[in-house]
Scaffold this motif. Structure first.
Motif, PDB file in Angstrom:
ATOM      1  N   HIS A   1      -5.227   5.161  14.281  1.00  0.00           N
ATOM      2  CA  HIS A   1      -6.163   5.849  13.392  1.00  0.00           C
ATOM      3  C   HIS A   1      -5.387   6.918  12.640  1.00  0.00           C
ATOM      4  O   HIS A   1      -4.593   7.652  13.221  1.00  0.00           O
ATOM      5  N   CYS A   2      -5.605   6.988  11.333  1.00  0.00           N
ATOM      6  CA  CYS A   2      -4.859   7.927  10.500  1.00  0.00           C
ATOM      7  C   CYS A   2      -5.582   9.271  10.456  1.00  0.00           C
ATOM      8  O   CYS A   2      -6.729   9.351  10.012  1.00  0.00           O
ATOM      9  N   GLU A   3      -4.901  10.308  10.916  1.00  0.00           N
ATOM     10  CA  GLU A   3      -5.514  11.633  10.916  1.00  0.00           C
ATOM     11  C   GLU A   3      -5.510  12.250   9.516  1.00  0.00           C
ATOM     12  O   GLU A   3      -6.141  13.272   9.298  1.00  0.00           O
ATOM     13  N   ALA A   4      -4.794  11.639   8.583  1.00  0.00           N
ATOM     14  CA  ALA A   4      -4.772  12.154   7.206  1.00  0.00           C
ATOM     15  C   ALA A   4      -5.941  11.602   6.387  1.00  0.00           C
ATOM     16  O   ALA A   4      -6.656  12.355   5.734  1.00  0.00           O
ATOM     17  N   CYS A   5      -6.178  10.272   6.449  1.00  0.00           N
ATOM     18  CA  CYS A   5      -7.218   9.679   5.593  1.00  0.00           C
ATOM     19  C   CYS A   5      -8.396   9.128   6.383  1.00  0.00           C
ATOM     20  O   CYS A   5      -9.388   8.709   5.802  1.00  0.00           O
ATOM     21  N   GLY A   6      -8.303   9.088   7.721  1.00  0.00           N
ATOM     22  CA  GLY A   6      -9.449   8.698   8.535  1.00  0.00           C
ATOM     23  C   GLY A   6      -9.648   7.201   8.698  1.00  0.00           C
ATOM     24  O   GLY A   6     -10.637   6.775   9.276  1.00  0.00           O
TER      25      GLY A   6
ATOM     26  N   ARG B   1       3.723   3.956   9.471  1.00  0.00           N
ATOM     27  CA  ARG B   1       3.012   4.769   8.484  1.00  0.00           C
ATOM     28  C   ARG B   1       1.687   4.102   8.143  1.00  0.00           C
ATOM     29  O   ARG B   1       1.569   2.891   8.162  1.00  0.00           O
ATOM     30  N   CYS B   2       0.722   4.927   7.781  1.00  0.00           N
ATOM     31  CA  CYS B   2      -0.611   4.446   7.423  1.00  0.00           C
ATOM     32  C   CYS B   2      -0.526   3.480   6.239  1.00  0.00           C
ATOM     33  O   CYS B   2       0.089   3.790   5.221  1.00  0.00           O
ATOM     34  N   GLU B   3      -1.167   2.307   6.372  1.00  0.00           N
ATOM     35  CA  GLU B   3      -1.143   1.328   5.284  1.00  0.00           C
ATOM     36  C   GLU B   3      -2.012   1.771   4.105  1.00  0.00           C
ATOM     37  O   GLU B   3      -1.916   1.227   3.013  1.00  0.00           O
ATOM     38  N   HIS B   4      -2.906   2.750   4.332  1.00  0.00           N
ATOM     39  CA  HIS B   4      -3.825   3.182   3.273  1.00  0.00           C
ATOM     40  C   HIS B   4      -3.253   4.341   2.454  1.00  0.00           C
ATOM     41  O   HIS B   4      -3.330   4.338   1.240  1.00  0.00           O
ATOM     42  N   CYS B   5      -2.695   5.350   3.140  1.00  0.00           N
ATOM     43  CA  CYS B   5      -2.226   6.539   2.426  1.00  0.00           C
ATOM     44  C   CYS B   5      -0.725   6.761   2.559  1.00  0.00           C
ATOM     45  O   CYS B   5      -0.175   7.652   1.905  1.00  0.00           O
ATOM     46  N   GLY B   6      -0.059   5.997   3.425  1.00  0.00           N
ATOM     47  CA  GLY B   6       1.390   6.103   3.547  1.00  0.00           C
ATOM     48  C   GLY B   6       1.867   7.271   4.386  1.00  0.00           C
ATOM     49  O   GLY B   6       3.076   7.454   4.567  1.00  0.00           O
TER      50      GLY B   6
HETATM   51 ZN   LIG Z   1      -3.963   7.281   6.056  1.00  0.00          ZN
END
Ligand SMILES: [Zn+2]
Length: 145
Positions: free
Chosen positions: A34-39, A48-53
Motif C-alpha cells: 500500500h502506498c503511503e504517498a497516494c493511498g 516503487r509505487c506503480e501509480h505515483c512512482g
Molecule cells: Zn503511490
C-alpha cells in the motif's frame, strides 16, 4: 532455477522484494503493498509505487475478497499438474484494486458456471514449505449456499 515441491509442481522462489508476501501467506494472510504517498495498492510486489512512482510502499493485510475478472480453462498440464487438468486459471480483481493471477477451486471448469464478476475469496494451499493462494466462491457468513 525453480524449486520443486514433493508433488513435482514448480514453486516460486522468494526474492528480497517478494519475501514479505510469501511470509504473510504462511500465516494465512494476504498482504499487498500500500502506498503511503497516494493511498493506492499495488501488485505484483515492487520497489516503487506503480501509480505515483514514490518509494513509500508498506505491506498491509487486505480482505482477500475479489471478483472474477477473466479466466482460461487449462487443458495442457505443465510438469506436475497432470492430475489436475482441466483447471481454471483466473484473473481476480481484488477489492483493493490490483489484479492477481491465481487458480480457482470450488467451481467446476465449465464456462456455464464461471460467471464473470462472481464474488471470490482467497484460500491458502500449502505446497512444499510454502503456502500458495487459490480463490474460491465467496461463502457468505450464515449462508448454506
Ligand atoms: Zn503511490
Amino acid at each position: 532455477m525453480t524449486a520443486e515441491s514433493s508433488t513435482g509442481k514448480a514453486l516460486p522462489e522468494p526474492t528480497p522484494i517478494t519475501r514479505p508476501y510469501w511470509d504473510a501467506l504462511k500465516a494465512h494472510e494476504l498482504q499487498l503493498q500500500h502506498c503511503e504517498a497516494c493511498g493506492q495498492y499495488t501488485f505484483y510486489p515492487r520497489l516503487r509505487c506503480e501509480h505515483c512512482g514514490k518509494d513509500a510502499l508498506k505491506w498491509t493485510p487486505v480482505s482477500g475478497r475479489g471478483t472474477l475478472h477473466s479466466y482460461i480453462i487449462n487443458h495442457v498440464a505443465p510438469p506436475g499438474w497432470e492430475q489436475d487438468v482441466p483447471y481454471v486459471v483466473a484473473v481476480v480483481k481484488l477489492e483493493e484494486g490490483p489484479r492477481m493471477l491465481s487458480n480457482l477451486r470450488g467451481v467446476p471448469p465449465d464456462p456455464e458456471l464461471l460467471k464473470l464478476d462472481m464474488p471470490l475469496q482467497v484460500a491458502f494451499v500449502p505446497r512444499g514449505d510454502m503456502v500458495l493462494t487459490v480463490f474460491e466462491p465467496l461463502q457468505l457468513k450464515g449462508s448454506q449456499a
